[in-house]
Design a protein around this motif. Structure first.
Motif, PDB file in Angstrom:
ATOM      1  N   MET A 163       1.030  -1.370   0.024  1.00  0.00           N
ATOM      2  CA  MET A 163      -0.329  -0.126  -0.050  1.00  0.00           C
ATOM      3  C   MET A 163       0.811   1.318  -0.146  1.00  0.00           C
ATOM      4  O   MET A 163       0.518   2.762  -0.882  1.00  0.00           O
ATOM      5  N   ALA A 164       2.361   1.221   0.164  1.00  0.00           N
ATOM      6  CA  ALA A 164       2.617   2.470   0.919  1.00  0.00           C
ATOM      7  C   ALA A 164       3.194   2.947  -0.517  1.00  0.00           C
ATOM      8  O   ALA A 164       4.096   4.711  -0.834  1.00  0.00           O
ATOM      9  N   ARG A 165       3.760   1.490  -1.288  1.00  0.00           N
ATOM     10  CA  ARG A 165       4.315   1.899  -2.893  1.00  0.00           C
ATOM     11  C   ARG A 165       3.059   2.678  -3.893  1.00  0.00           C
ATOM     12  O   ARG A 165       3.844   3.264  -4.979  1.00  0.00           O
ATOM     13  N   LEU A 166       1.669   2.638  -3.037  1.00  0.00           N
ATOM     14  CA  LEU A 166       0.820   3.431  -4.332  1.00  0.00           C
ATOM     15  C   LEU A 166       0.629   5.072  -4.275  1.00  0.00           C
ATOM     16  O   LEU A 166       1.185   5.365  -2.965  1.00  0.00           O
ATOM     17  N   VAL A 167       0.579   5.518  -5.341  1.00  0.00           N
ATOM     18  CA  VAL A 167       0.142   6.934  -4.996  1.00  0.00           C
ATOM     19  C   VAL A 167      -1.040   7.626  -4.959  1.00  0.00           C
ATOM     20  O   VAL A 167      -2.280   6.837  -5.646  1.00  0.00           O
ATOM     21  N   PHE A 168      -1.598   8.089  -4.236  1.00  0.00           N
ATOM     22  CA  PHE A 168      -2.599   8.910  -3.818  1.00  0.00           C
ATOM     23  C   PHE A 168      -2.606  10.599  -4.367  1.00  0.00           C
ATOM     24  O   PHE A 168      -2.234  10.971  -3.266  1.00  0.00           O
ATOM     25  N   CYS A 169      -3.564  10.701  -5.406  1.00  0.00           N
ATOM     26  CA  CYS A 169      -3.347  12.138  -5.624  1.00  0.00           C
ATOM     27  C   CYS A 169      -4.914  12.830  -6.645  1.00  0.00           C
ATOM     28  O   CYS A 169      -5.014  14.087  -6.396  1.00  0.00           O
ATOM     29  N   GLY A 170      -6.054  12.230  -5.780  1.00  0.00           N
ATOM     30  CA  GLY A 170      -6.745  12.564  -6.230  1.00  0.00           C
ATOM     31  C   GLY A 170      -7.611  12.524  -4.972  1.00  0.00           C
ATOM     32  O   GLY A 170      -7.305  13.337  -4.252  1.00  0.00           O
ATOM     33  N   SER A 171      -9.045  12.762  -3.965  1.00  0.00           N
ATOM     34  CA  SER A 171      -9.852  12.721  -3.772  1.00  0.00           C
ATOM     35  C   SER A 171      -9.251  11.629  -2.369  1.00  0.00           C
ATOM     36  O   SER A 171      -8.637  10.344  -2.172  1.00  0.00           O
ATOM     37  N   ASN A 172      -8.997  12.890  -1.636  1.00  0.00           N
ATOM     38  CA  ASN A 172      -9.017  11.102  -0.568  1.00  0.00           C
ATOM     39  C   ASN A 172     -10.170  11.276   0.717  1.00  0.00           C
ATOM     40  O   ASN A 172      -9.867  10.893   1.899  1.00  0.00           O
ATOM     41  N   GLU A 173     -11.342  10.819   0.832  1.00  0.00           N
ATOM     42  CA  GLU A 173     -12.192  10.566   1.373  1.00  0.00           C
ATOM     43  C   GLU A 173     -12.826   9.604   1.432  1.00  0.00           C
ATOM     44  O   GLU A 173     -13.241   8.584   0.117  1.00  0.00           O
ATOM     45  N   ILE A 174     -12.226   8.537   2.607  1.00  0.00           N
ATOM     46  CA  ILE A 174     -12.774   7.123   2.364  1.00  0.00           C
ATOM     47  C   ILE A 174     -14.345   6.831   2.514  1.00  0.00           C
ATOM     48  O   ILE A 174     -14.605   7.089   4.075  1.00  0.00           O
ATOM     49  N   TYR A 177     -15.557   3.662   7.719  1.00  0.00           N
ATOM     50  CA  TYR A 177     -16.111   4.514   9.345  1.00  0.00           C
ATOM     51  C   TYR A 177     -14.069   4.004   9.866  1.00  0.00           C
ATOM     52  O   TYR A 177     -13.687   5.294  10.480  1.00  0.00           O
ATOM     53  N   PHE A 178     -13.223   3.124   8.636  1.00  0.00           N
ATOM     54  CA  PHE A 178     -11.925   2.957   9.570  1.00  0.00           C
ATOM     55  C   PHE A 178     -10.871   2.834   8.140  1.00  0.00           C
ATOM     56  O   PHE A 178     -11.473   2.670   7.025  1.00  0.00           O
ATOM     57  N   CYS A 179      -9.655   2.463   8.014  1.00  0.00           N
ATOM     58  CA  CYS A 179      -9.562   2.381   6.340  1.00  0.00           C
ATOM     59  C   CYS A 179      -8.877   0.878   6.719  1.00  0.00           C
ATOM     60  O   CYS A 179      -8.369   0.164   7.108  1.00  0.00           O
ATOM     61  N   ASP A 180      -9.553   0.763   5.404  1.00  0.00           N
ATOM     62  CA  ASP A 180      -9.940  -0.427   4.995  1.00  0.00           C
ATOM     63  C   ASP A 180      -9.187  -0.667   4.100  1.00  0.00           C
ATOM     64  O   ASP A 180      -8.914   0.507   2.829  1.00  0.00           O
ATOM     65  N   LEU A 181      -9.084  -2.064   3.377  1.00  0.00           N
ATOM     66  CA  LEU A 181      -8.003  -1.754   2.045  1.00  0.00           C
ATOM     67  C   LEU A 181      -8.521  -1.695   1.072  1.00  0.00           C
ATOM     68  O   LEU A 181      -8.238  -0.910   0.181  1.00  0.00           O
ATOM     69  N   THR A 182     -10.323  -2.546   0.078  1.00  0.00           N
ATOM     70  CA  THR A 182     -10.499  -2.248  -0.456  1.00  0.00           C
ATOM     71  C   THR A 182     -10.992  -0.801  -0.797  1.00  0.00           C
ATOM     72  O   THR A 182     -11.004  -0.161  -1.444  1.00  0.00           O
ATOM     73  N   PRO A 183     -11.562   0.258  -0.210  1.00  0.00           N
ATOM     74  CA  PRO A 183     -11.671   1.318  -0.178  1.00  0.00           C
ATOM     75  C   PRO A 183     -10.836   2.429  -0.618  1.00  0.00           C
ATOM     76  O   PRO A 183     -11.043   2.927  -0.980  1.00  0.00           O
ATOM     77  N   LEU A 184      -9.521   2.000   0.305  1.00  0.00           N
ATOM     78  CA  LEU A 184      -7.562   3.022  -0.077  1.00  0.00           C
ATOM     79  C   LEU A 184      -7.049   1.938  -1.666  1.00  0.00           C
ATOM     80  O   LEU A 184      -7.125   2.821  -1.944  1.00  0.00           O
ATOM     81  N   LEU A 185      -7.563   0.866  -1.772  1.00  0.00           N
ATOM     82  CA  LEU A 185      -7.865   0.758  -3.223  1.00  0.00           C
ATOM     83  C   LEU A 185      -8.051   1.547  -3.748  1.00  0.00           C
ATOM     84  O   LEU A 185      -7.626   2.120  -5.122  1.00  0.00           O
TER      85      LEU A 185
END
Length: 312
Positions: A163-174, A177-185
């Motif tokens: 996950m740390a190798r990915l780039v998040f450059c768009g929306s940051n809204e998940i 109610y917690f940081c789960d894998l599939t919504p972050l992907l």
């Protein structure tokens, strides 16, 4: 050279469960009560098993570890949600998000594997009762618990490194109610194919494989129970296994729906509903399922309460 963090997102916004602010008060009260019941119930089981020498057996050793994992699983997600509702702040920093995701997968994998280990324990107890103490030796019990702790740590760390190798450059809204894998992907603007393949591999190892082993164990258990000549013996054996089957249904029914169903079938609402089941409802119900119909556990809890009252 040190690897660089290419993420331009320093924090995420957890949208939570409520679509309207008026619903948050009700959700706060509901989840606060759930967390209190979960914490008290699981900690009481751990204390009762620790204090009562009659419960120092493999079955209750596994149950104490399951209660610890359930308590930690709920603690990893629910308090943060309660704080977000109370402070009206839904943000979570990028490092905290990865940390929460690590422990969520760590305790989630442990929960899945421990339930399978408990089904194996019931299989040996019912199908090989004369050799139970020999097979379920302290060394094997230690391996069946210590092995999953190490395996879960490795798998969770691999998830975080990918996950740390990915780039998040768009929306940051998940939308969770917690940081789960599939919504972050879904928020990443880079290729996530490696992450998705690893998710399927891990899901097969820690969800599908234990579930198949549980089904195989209980098929053998049911066949053995049906051969018991007395009706009382069959009733007692079924009663011993019914609580465990209830936990299996609750735990695996929700996780299979989230991690093994096709993405076209899953929706954000379904994912959140399933997450509530295995992070809140299941850890809360497990103490009741294992204690209400268990005479030994009820006796140990009564002794624990009487000891506390006497000491007070």
């Amino acid at each position: 050279m040190q690897p660089k963090n290419h993420s331009s997102t320093s924090e995420f916004i957890l949208l939570g469960l409520a679509e309207e602010s008026d619903q948050e008060i009700l959700l706060f009260a509901l989840f606060f009560c759930m967390y209190v019941v979960t914490s008290v119930g699981n900690l009481l089981i751990i204390m009762a098993i620790s204090y009562d020498p009659r419960l120092h057996t493999p079955m209750y050793f596994f149950l104490a570890n399951l209660s610890l994992v359930d308590f930690c699983l709920a603690t990893n997600t629910i308090p943060k949600m309660l704080v977000n509702i109370q402070t009206r702040s839904k943000s979570i920093s990028y490092p905290c998000c990865l940390t929460q995701m690590y422990f969520f997968h760590f305790f989630g994998i442990m929960d899945s594997v421990l339930i399978a280990v408990m089904s194996y324990d019931r299989f040996v107890a019912i199908c090989h009762p004369l050799h139970y103490t020999t097979i379920m030796s302290p060394r094997l019990c230690g391996f069946l618990v210590g092995g999953p702790w190490m395996f879960s740590s490795f798998i969770s760390l691999t998830h975080i490194l990918l996950m740390a190798r990915l780039v998040f450059c768009g929306s940051n809204e998940i939308p969770h109610y917690f940081c789960d894998l599939t919504p972050l992907l879904r928020l990443s603007c880079t290729d996530t194919s490696v992450n998705k393949i690893f998710v399927l591999i891990v899901a097969g190892m820690v969800i599908a494989t234990p579930f198949i082993c549980i089904l195989a164990s209980y098929a053998r258990i049911i066949m053995a129970i049906m051969k018991v000549p007395s009706a009382d013996g069959r009733k007692k054996a079924f009663s011993t296994c019914s609580s465990h089957l209830s936990v299996v249904t609750l735990s695996y029914g929700t996780t299979i729906g989230v991690y093994l169903c096709p993405s076209s079938v899953r929706t954000a609402v379904k994912e959140k509903a399933s997450a509530v089941m295995y992070t809140g409802v299941t850890p809360m119900l497990n103490p009741f399922i294992y204690s209400l119909r268990n005479r030994d556990m009820n006796g140990a809890l009564k002794k624990l309460f009487s000891r506390k009252i006497t000491s007070s």
